[in-house]
Design a protein around this motif. Structure first.
Motif, mmCIF file in Angstrom:
data_model
loop_
_atom_site.group_PDB
_atom_site.id
_atom_site.type_symbol
_atom_site.label_atom_id
_atom_site.label_comp_id
_atom_site.label_asym_id
_atom_site.label_seq_id
_atom_site.Cartn_x
_atom_site.Cartn_y
_atom_site.Cartn_z
ATOM 1 N N GLU A 167 -48.504 14.181 -69.715
ATOM 2 C CA GLU A 167 -47.334 13.826 -70.528
ATOM 3 C C GLU A 167 -46.997 14.954 -71.496
ATOM 4 N N VAL A 168 -48.008 15.528 -72.107
ATOM 5 C CA VAL A 168 -47.794 16.625 -73.052
ATOM 6 C C VAL A 168 -47.155 17.811 -72.339
ATOM 7 N N LEU A 169 -47.675 18.178 -71.190
ATOM 8 C CA LEU A 169 -47.148 19.340 -70.470
ATOM 9 C C LEU A 169 -45.762 19.072 -69.894
ATOM 10 N N ASP A 170 -45.492 17.830 -69.490
ATOM 11 C CA ASP A 170 -44.169 17.487 -68.969
ATOM 12 C C ASP A 170 -43.082 17.590 -70.041
ATOM 13 N N HIS A 171 -43.459 17.400 -71.298
ATOM 14 C CA HIS A 171 -42.478 17.391 -72.397
ATOM 15 C C HIS A 171 -42.702 18.537 -73.381
#
Length: 111
Positions: free
Chosen positions: A13-17
């Motif tokens: 989630e962190v890397l996607d956003h």
């Protein structure tokens, strides 16, 4: 990428956003979740630092160029369509194949 440890906010989630975080385009509560994650997860912190450095380099090298208004409007419209689920990001990126006439084909490209 993950450090292998469980986190309240998943690494994916962190890397996607990540770019939304870098550009401060997310609510403060979401930013706080990401900051906590970076304190706990060194691989994500490293990726954040790398992307931040690239962003600064691009700004330094290309920051003085004015973006044409119509281009900005097209890009923002495309982003809105992608976020709404009406368009797949890769859909318009791939150029159509150029037809090859039989006369210009080499033996390796003929089927």
């Amino acid at each position: 990428m993950s450090c292998g440890d469980p986190h309240e906010t998943d690494c994916s989630e962190v890397l996607d956003h990540l770019y939304e975080f870098l550009d401060r385009e997310m609510p403060d509560g979401e930013c706080t979740k990401f900051e906590v994650h970076f304190e706990e997860c060194s691989p994500c912190l490293e990726k954040y630092g790398l992307e931040q450095a690239v962003k600064k380099l691009v700004k330094r090298c290309c920051g003085s160029d004015d973006v044409p208004t119509d281009l900005r409007a097209k890009v923002m419209g495309r982003i809105d369509l992608i976020r709404a689920g009406h368009l797949v990001p890769e859909q318009d990126v791939v150029a159509p194949e150029t037809p090859v006439s039989p006369a210009t084909q080499t033996p390796a490209t003929q089927e």
